[in-house]
Design a protein around this motif. Structure first.
Motif, PDB file in Angstrom:
ATOM      1  N   ALA A 269       0.825  -1.202   0.000  1.00  0.00           N
ATOM      2  CA  ALA A 269       0.000   0.000   0.000  1.00  0.00           C
ATOM      3  C   ALA A 269       0.863   1.259   0.000  1.00  0.00           C
ATOM      4  O   ALA A 269       0.597   2.211  -0.750  1.00  0.00           O
ATOM      5  CB  ALA A 269      -0.937  -0.007   1.205  1.00  0.00           C
TER       6      ALA A 269
ATOM      7  N   LEU B 259       1.718   6.623  -7.056  1.00  0.00           N
ATOM      8  CA  LEU B 259       0.674   7.568  -7.442  1.00  0.00           C
ATOM      9  C   LEU B 259       1.173   9.007  -7.321  1.00  0.00           C
ATOM     10  O   LEU B 259       0.960   9.837  -8.217  1.00  0.00           O
ATOM     11  CB  LEU B 259      -0.577   7.369  -6.570  1.00  0.00           C
ATOM     12  CG  LEU B 259      -1.369   6.086  -6.791  1.00  0.00           C
ATOM     13  CD1 LEU B 259      -2.363   5.869  -5.643  1.00  0.00           C
ATOM     14  CD2 LEU B 259      -2.108   6.122  -8.121  1.00  0.00           C
TER      15      LEU B 259
ATOM     16  N   VAL C  71      -5.140   4.430  -1.672  1.00  0.00           N
ATOM     17  CA  VAL C  71      -5.235   3.015  -1.327  1.00  0.00           C
ATOM     18  C   VAL C  71      -6.008   2.890  -0.017  1.00  0.00           C
ATOM     19  O   VAL C  71      -5.729   3.613   0.948  1.00  0.00           O
ATOM     20  CB  VAL C  71      -3.845   2.376  -1.163  1.00  0.00           C
ATOM     21  CG1 VAL C  71      -3.965   0.891  -0.806  1.00  0.00           C
ATOM     22  CG2 VAL C  71      -3.012   2.559  -2.431  1.00  0.00           C
TER      23      VAL C  71
ATOM     24  N   ILE D  25       2.517   1.750  -3.460  1.00  0.00           N
ATOM     25  CA  ILE D  25       1.563   2.198  -4.476  1.00  0.00           C
ATOM     26  C   ILE D  25       1.213   3.672  -4.270  1.00  0.00           C
ATOM     27  O   ILE D  25       1.100   4.444  -5.236  1.00  0.00           O
ATOM     28  CB  ILE D  25       0.305   1.310  -4.456  1.00  0.00           C
ATOM     29  CG1 ILE D  25       0.662  -0.098  -4.943  1.00  0.00           C
ATOM     30  CG2 ILE D  25      -0.809   1.906  -5.327  1.00  0.00           C
ATOM     31  CD1 ILE D  25      -0.429  -1.126  -4.744  1.00  0.00           C
ATOM     32  N   ARG D  26       1.066   4.084  -3.029  1.00  0.00           N
ATOM     33  CA  ARG D  26       0.827   5.511  -2.759  1.00  0.00           C
ATOM     34  C   ARG D  26       1.996   6.353  -3.290  1.00  0.00           C
ATOM     35  O   ARG D  26       1.783   7.432  -3.868  1.00  0.00           O
ATOM     36  CB  ARG D  26       0.642   5.732  -1.256  1.00  0.00           C
ATOM     37  CG  ARG D  26      -0.638   5.145  -0.684  1.00  0.00           C
ATOM     38  CD  ARG D  26      -0.809   5.523   0.784  1.00  0.00           C
ATOM     39  NE  ARG D  26      -1.998   4.889   1.337  1.00  0.00           N
ATOM     40  CZ  ARG D  26      -1.985   3.839   2.162  1.00  0.00           C
ATOM     41  NH1 ARG D  26      -0.824   3.319   2.547  1.00  0.00           N
ATOM     42  NH2 ARG D  26      -3.118   3.317   2.604  1.00  0.00           N
TER      43      ARG D  26
ATOM     44  N   THR E  94      -6.688  -0.212  -4.679  1.00  0.00           N
ATOM     45  CA  THR E  94      -6.233   1.057  -5.228  1.00  0.00           C
ATOM     46  C   THR E  94      -7.365   1.679  -6.029  1.00  0.00           C
ATOM     47  O   THR E  94      -7.937   1.039  -6.917  1.00  0.00           O
ATOM     48  CB  THR E  94      -5.021   0.849  -6.148  1.00  0.00           C
ATOM     49  OG1 THR E  94      -3.986   0.166  -5.421  1.00  0.00           O
ATOM     50  CG2 THR E  94      -4.494   2.174  -6.670  1.00  0.00           C
ATOM     51  N   TYR E  95      -7.695   2.930  -5.719  1.00  0.00           N
ATOM     52  CA  TYR E  95      -8.760   3.637  -6.420  1.00  0.00           C
ATOM     53  C   TYR E  95      -8.199   4.895  -7.063  1.00  0.00           C
ATOM     54  O   TYR E  95      -7.184   5.442  -6.608  1.00  0.00           O
ATOM     55  CB  TYR E  95      -9.876   4.040  -5.448  1.00  0.00           C
ATOM     56  CG  TYR E  95     -10.571   2.880  -4.774  1.00  0.00           C
ATOM     57  CD1 TYR E  95     -11.417   2.042  -5.478  1.00  0.00           C
ATOM     58  CD2 TYR E  95     -10.374   2.629  -3.415  1.00  0.00           C
ATOM     59  CE1 TYR E  95     -12.061   0.983  -4.854  1.00  0.00           C
ATOM     60  CE2 TYR E  95     -11.018   1.579  -2.782  1.00  0.00           C
ATOM     61  CZ  TYR E  95     -11.858   0.757  -3.508  1.00  0.00           C
ATOM     62  OH  TYR E  95     -12.490  -0.282  -2.885  1.00  0.00           O
TER      63      TYR E  95
END
Length: 441
Positions: free
Chosen positions: A346, A353, A362, A349-350, A371-372
């Motif tokens: 998480a 982004l 996330v 991935i942040r 993940t949006y």
């Protein structure tokens, strides 16, 4: 993924399947990875640990895990050996009880706060049906509250308002034809994480509501945890109005801890349904709850009036899988590992982004993350409708192209597998960076 030529074996198999099975599949949800992004048929031939392999030999790190049952890993050696050993001694007798099913129930009862008594079934939908029947039998009332975006299977009273279009919110939105109107007319659908709406429903339908059923963490619409005070508020309202509180922990049971979400959040329901991860892929479900309500299932003079039967309930293979799954989850420290891996994924991935300048976020809980794309957080179903579902889908296809199986169906979340290695995690993080950059335009 691969070219049409490389998917010839999958195409042939699906054509054979369509000749003997409606649509070529045995569960509607399986259409979601029946083809790749170019429309080429895909069938998966092998699964091991944290990986699945299609008929063309393409390897994927699996974050779908059969929609939740796989928690230790595909074809786990310890579980499979326990099942094989038990099956050599006994298959199915259909009378009385067995040492193995008693042991499985004892292990569940020792770990799940609401589990004074346990009944085993085969599917999640059937134990949901029994839970709702029990609430109605106990209270003598008919109405049930469920929540928009929560999924509870095929049982008629709750087969509605799952993934709904914006224009269908606020009304009954059934997921199948063939339902009698009477089957859902006693179901009240409310927004998840809105305690005021529940309180208003109890006031409007005073003395009519038998129970409230919900996913305590809403995973069938992604990864939406309860807001502070929500679960306790439901506990207080159901107690105040004499209704039963039912936690559908079909997905969350064992995945977020041995005691489920109820243990993590400190809120104990009256009844709990579990399935999926309780047996690492073997077909087992269970209903557990407070003794005063579970007494409804006692046959004849020993109990109540709710009928609970099934030829394959507490099958030897399933019970061996439950016992060994519980043993291995604890011996391997799976939930501590999930916290570590989920946090690494998480956070990475942040960072991706942010580095790509992509608006996204996330959400995570226990052994699940999602993940949006858009502005977060998401606390209820209506929030999902404001997100970029097309970018979500494209991102997932980019991950699949890189050998990371995150099903490209909005708004599904990703489920961890205890067989994920550090190399798998590094590969996933690298693929996520590339995929986010690919959808950044």
């Amino acid at each position: 993924m691969s070219s049409q030529r490389e998917h010839e074996e999958s195409a042939d198999l699906i054509e054979r399947a369509k000749r003997v099975t409606p649509g070529g599949i045995n569960s509607t949800s399986r259409t979601q990875m029946m083809e790749d992004r170019d429309g080429n048929p895909v069938c998966f031939e092998r699964a091991s640990g944290a990986e699945v392999i299609d008929m063309s030999g393409n390897r994927y790190i699996d974050y779908n895990n059969a929609w939740g049952p796989i928690i230790l890993g595909h074809c786990d050696e310890d579980v499979d050996e326990a099942v094989a050993a038990a099956s050599e001694r006994r298959d199915i007798v259909g009378m009385s009880t067995s040492e193995l099913e008693v042991r499985a129930a004892e292990l569940v009862a020792e770990r799940v706060p609401s589990a004074d008594k346990v009944q085993f079934g085969t599917t999640g939908s059937e134990v949901v049906a029994h839970a709702i029947r029990t609430a109605r039998a106990e209270t003598g009332r008919e109405k049930i509250i469920k929540f928009q975006g929560n999924y509870h299977g095929w049982y008629d009273p709750v087969a509605l308002n799952y993934i709904s279009a914006r224009e269908n919110l606020g009304q009954h939105d059934v997921i199948t034809t063939g339902l009698l109107p009477e089957a859902t007319e006693e179901t009240i659908v409310l927004p998840y994480n809105d305690l005021d709406a529940v309180e208003a429903a109890f006031e409007e339908h005073a003395g009519e509501i038998a129970g409230v059923i919900l996913e305590p963490v809403a995973h069938d619409m992604g990864c939406i945890p309860p807001v502070d005070g929500y679960l306790q508020g439901l506990r207080d309202l159901t107690d105040e109005h004499g209704a039963l509180l039912i936690f559908d922990e079909i997905i969350t049971g064992f995945r977020h801890g041995m005691g489920g979400v109820q243990e993590r959040e400190g809120v104990v329901p009256d009844l709990t349904t579990m399935a999926k991860a309780v047996a690492n892929g073997y077909p087992v479900s269970l209903l557990c709850g407070r003794e005063e309500y579970m007494r409804q299932f006692g046959p004849g003079e020993r109990g109540g009036s709710v009928y609970f039967a099934g030829t394959y309930n507490a099958h030897t293979a399933g019970m061996a899988a439950v016992v060994e799954t519980i043993t291995q989850l604890e011996e391997r420290g799976v939930h501590d590992r999930f916290d570590e891996v989920r946090t690494r994924l998480a956070d990475a991935i942040r960072d991706h982004l942010a580095d790509a300048g992509v608006e996204g976020f996330v959400q995570e809980y226990g052994g699940i993350f999602a993940t949006y794309f858009g502005e977060g957080p998401v606390t209820k179903y209506r929030d999902l409708l404001d997100l970029d579902d097309e970018r979500f889908t494209e991102y997932r296809w980019e991950m699949i192209d890189r050998g990371v199986l995150m099903v490209s169906k909005f708004p599904r979340a990703n489920l961890l597998n205890a067989s994920l290695t550090d190399d798998h995690v590094r590969e996933t993080i690298e693929a996520a960076g590339e995929a986010i950059r690919a959808v950044s335009d």
